[in-house]
Design a protein around this motif. Structure first.
Motif, PDB file in Angstrom:
ATOM      1  N   ASP A 172       8.807   4.310   3.162  1.00 36.97           N
ATOM      2  CA  ASP A 172       7.637   3.529   3.574  1.00 36.97           C
ATOM      3  C   ASP A 172       7.592   3.534   5.102  1.00 36.97           C
ATOM      4  O   ASP A 172       7.780   2.506   5.750  1.00 36.97           O
ATOM      5  CB  ASP A 172       7.711   2.094   3.033  1.00 36.97           C
ATOM      6  CG  ASP A 172       6.519   1.245   3.499  1.00 36.97           C
ATOM      7  OD1 ASP A 172       5.423   1.820   3.710  1.00 36.97           O
ATOM      8  OD2 ASP A 172       6.682   0.020   3.664  1.00 36.97           O
ATOM      9  N   ASP A 181       5.233   3.690   7.236  1.00 38.92           N
ATOM     10  CA  ASP A 181       4.204   2.858   7.854  1.00 38.92           C
ATOM     11  C   ASP A 181       4.627   1.399   7.953  1.00 38.92           C
ATOM     12  O   ASP A 181       4.080   0.645   8.764  1.00 38.92           O
ATOM     13  CB  ASP A 181       2.888   2.952   7.069  1.00 38.92           C
ATOM     14  CG  ASP A 181       2.266   4.340   7.135  1.00 38.92           C
ATOM     15  OD1 ASP A 181       2.611   5.084   8.076  1.00 38.92           O
ATOM     16  OD2 ASP A 181       1.461   4.684   6.248  1.00 38.92           O
ATOM     17  N   GLY A 182       5.595   0.994   7.122  1.00 40.71           N
ATOM     18  CA  GLY A 182       6.030  -0.396   7.126  1.00 40.71           C
ATOM     19  C   GLY A 182       7.288  -0.641   7.933  1.00 40.71           C
ATOM     20  O   GLY A 182       7.653  -1.787   8.190  1.00 40.71           O
ATOM     21  N   SER A 229       5.271  -7.591  -8.612  1.00 38.43           N
ATOM     22  CA  SER A 229       4.216  -8.017  -7.693  1.00 38.43           C
ATOM     23  C   SER A 229       3.656  -9.354  -8.154  1.00 38.43           C
ATOM     24  O   SER A 229       3.554  -9.616  -9.366  1.00 38.43           O
ATOM     25  CB  SER A 229       3.085  -6.978  -7.654  1.00 38.43           C
ATOM     26  OG  SER A 229       1.970  -7.456  -6.921  1.00 38.43           O
ATOM     27  N   ARG A 265       4.811  -6.975   2.862  1.00 39.53           N
ATOM     28  CA  ARG A 265       4.242  -5.670   2.499  1.00 39.53           C
ATOM     29  C   ARG A 265       4.685  -5.343   1.072  1.00 39.53           C
ATOM     30  O   ARG A 265       5.697  -4.671   0.849  1.00 39.53           O
ATOM     31  CB  ARG A 265       4.715  -4.610   3.484  1.00 39.53           C
ATOM     32  CG  ARG A 265       4.065  -3.248   3.326  1.00 39.53           C
ATOM     33  CD  ARG A 265       4.436  -2.339   4.495  1.00 39.53           C
ATOM     34  NE  ARG A 265       4.077  -0.956   4.245  1.00 39.53           N
ATOM     35  CZ  ARG A 265       2.869  -0.448   4.430  1.00 39.53           C
ATOM     36  NH1 ARG A 265       1.883  -1.221   4.844  1.00 39.53           N
ATOM     37  NH2 ARG A 265       2.629   0.838   4.196  1.00 39.53           N
ATOM     38  N   ASP A 271       0.442  -2.749  -1.217  1.00 37.19           N
ATOM     39  CA  ASP A 271       0.200  -2.247   0.138  1.00 37.19           C
ATOM     40  C   ASP A 271       0.930  -0.927   0.377  1.00 37.19           C
ATOM     41  O   ASP A 271       0.374   0.014   0.951  1.00 37.19           O
ATOM     42  CB  ASP A 271       0.659  -3.279   1.171  1.00 37.19           C
ATOM     43  CG  ASP A 271      -0.197  -4.536   1.176  1.00 37.19           C
ATOM     44  OD1 ASP A 271      -1.399  -4.426   0.852  1.00 37.19           O
ATOM     45  OD2 ASP A 271       0.335  -5.613   1.476  1.00 37.19           O
ATOM     46  N   ILE A 272       2.169  -0.854  -0.049  1.00 33.23           N
ATOM     47  CA  ILE A 272       2.962   0.353   0.175  1.00 33.23           C
ATOM     48  C   ILE A 272       2.353   1.547  -0.549  1.00 33.23           C
ATOM     49  O   ILE A 272       2.282   2.660  -0.006  1.00 33.23           O
ATOM     50  CB  ILE A 272       4.411   0.122  -0.288  1.00 33.23           C
ATOM     51  CG1 ILE A 272       5.100  -0.922   0.591  1.00 33.23           C
ATOM     52  CG2 ILE A 272       5.204   1.428  -0.284  1.00 33.23           C
ATOM     53  CD1 ILE A 272       6.488  -1.307   0.127  1.00 33.23           C
ATOM     54  N   ASP A 275      -0.746   1.759  -1.717  1.00 35.69           N
ATOM     55  CA  ASP A 275      -2.204   1.799  -1.552  1.00 35.69           C
ATOM     56  C   ASP A 275      -2.919   1.615  -2.901  1.00 35.69           C
ATOM     57  O   ASP A 275      -3.807   2.387  -3.285  1.00 35.69           O
ATOM     58  CB  ASP A 275      -2.636   3.122  -0.915  1.00 35.69           C
ATOM     59  CG  ASP A 275      -4.075   3.065  -0.390  1.00 35.69           C
ATOM     60  OD1 ASP A 275      -4.556   1.955  -0.100  1.00 35.69           O
ATOM     61  OD2 ASP A 275      -4.703   4.138  -0.271  1.00 35.69           O
ATOM     62  N   ASP A 284      -5.144  -0.965  -5.276  1.00 38.44           N
ATOM     63  CA  ASP A 284      -6.046  -2.113  -5.250  1.00 38.44           C
ATOM     64  C   ASP A 284      -5.530  -3.165  -6.226  1.00 38.44           C
ATOM     65  O   ASP A 284      -5.279  -2.864  -7.400  1.00 38.44           O
ATOM     66  CB  ASP A 284      -7.454  -1.669  -5.639  1.00 38.44           C
ATOM     67  CG  ASP A 284      -8.506  -2.751  -5.393  1.00 38.44           C
ATOM     68  OD1 ASP A 284      -8.170  -3.948  -5.498  1.00 38.44           O
ATOM     69  OD2 ASP A 284      -9.660  -2.394  -5.117  1.00 38.44           O
TER      70      ASP A 284
END
Length: 290
Positions: free
Chosen positions: A45, A47-48, A191, A223, A227-228, A230, A232
């Protein structure tokens, strides 16, 4: 039955310093040990990630999963392990005797020398490295981790065995590949947007896990998995909202290749749940037995 736990490389993104990041990873390793995970996979990940990335996370978790008597041999001195002394002991109960050093125990070892006579020298935490015969069915190389069965310590009697290493292994992994493994079993994404786990639904989950094994993935602080990956959150609700957790066939339309998205803390009293807290809560209910 295999149990795999998947965590992101952004796992310690909120840690203010290396000491705090190390402590958090220690609790993650504890959860994997307590609930008898076979694999602890780290998926990317980037981006995180912030200050502490996948190299740091992997090194500390590998160190934590290594028996204390092999750590110096396996790791030496590394900057990532500056605060390794605060890691909680795992005390993995993988031995068959009454204690880890007792007769009949399983131990990890590191091959320090390969001879030409079918024997190897292995450091397995005894007073000195020991010379062992390599069974014809095995091939080992210098630096490789091996499993040893100790039948006596005085005098030392031991042999190499073709069995999984005691405890769990830590690997970097591609999330898709981890979910596609033949032994992935029941594939769960955790989640707060997932289907709430209920007492009635747990019976179905227990049957699936007992029959097929378990792979469960977790997000990072601030996160989550949606989010990781992508995904919805409305897509998660549409795929799981009309199903009863644990019953029937896998939810083939669950996003990102999972069988189910589950909320294992449906009545959480804190605005956020830390990854290590989610691991204890989730693995606690997903691995229940009769």
């Amino acid at each position: 039955m295999t149990r795999s736990v998947l965590v992101p490389s952004s796992l310690v993104r909120e840690a203010e310093d290396k000491r705090e990041a190390t402590r958090k990873l220690g609790y993650v390793a504890r959860a994997a040990a307590v609930f008898r995970a076979d694999r602890l996979g780290i998926f990317a990940d980037p981006d995180g990630e912030r200050k502490w990335g996948d190299g740091f996370v992997e090194t500390v978790l590998r160190y934590a999963a290594t028996p204390p008597y092999l750590r110096k041999e396996a790791f030496g001195t590394r900057d990532e392990l500056e605060y390794a002394g605060i890691l909680p002991p795992l005390r993995v109960s993988a031995w068959t005797g009454s204690e880890s050093s007792g007769s009949g125990s399983l131990r990890q070892g590191i091959v320090t020398q390969v001879g030409s006579d079918g024997r190897v020298r292995v450091n397995c935490g005894l007073q000195h490295p020991i010379s062992l015969h390599v069974p014809p069915s095995m091939a080992v190389a210098e630096g490789e981790r091996v499993t040893i069965r100790v039948s006596s310590r005085r005098p030392v009697r031991a042999k190499l065995v073709d069995e999984p290493l005691p405890g769990f292994v830590v690997t970097r992994t591609n999330l898709r590949d981890a979910l596609d493994r033949p032994d992935a079993g029941y594939r769960v994404a955790t989640s707060r947007h997932g289907t709430p786990v209920t007492v009635s639904g747990l019976s179905g989950i227990k049957e699936r896990v007992a029959a097929d094994g378990l792979t469960v993935a977790f997000g990072a602080p601030g996160r989550g998995l949606p989010d990781i990956l992508d995904v919805d959150v409305q897509e998660i609700g549409a795929a799981t909202g009309s199903t009863t957790v644990g019953e029937g066939a896998p939810t083939t339309d669950a996003p990102a290749g999972f069988d189910a998205w589950l909320n294992t803390i449906p009545d959480q009293g804190s605005e956020t749940v830390r990854t290590e807290e989610a691991m204890f809560a989730s693995l606690g209910c997903l691995t229940l037995t009769e």
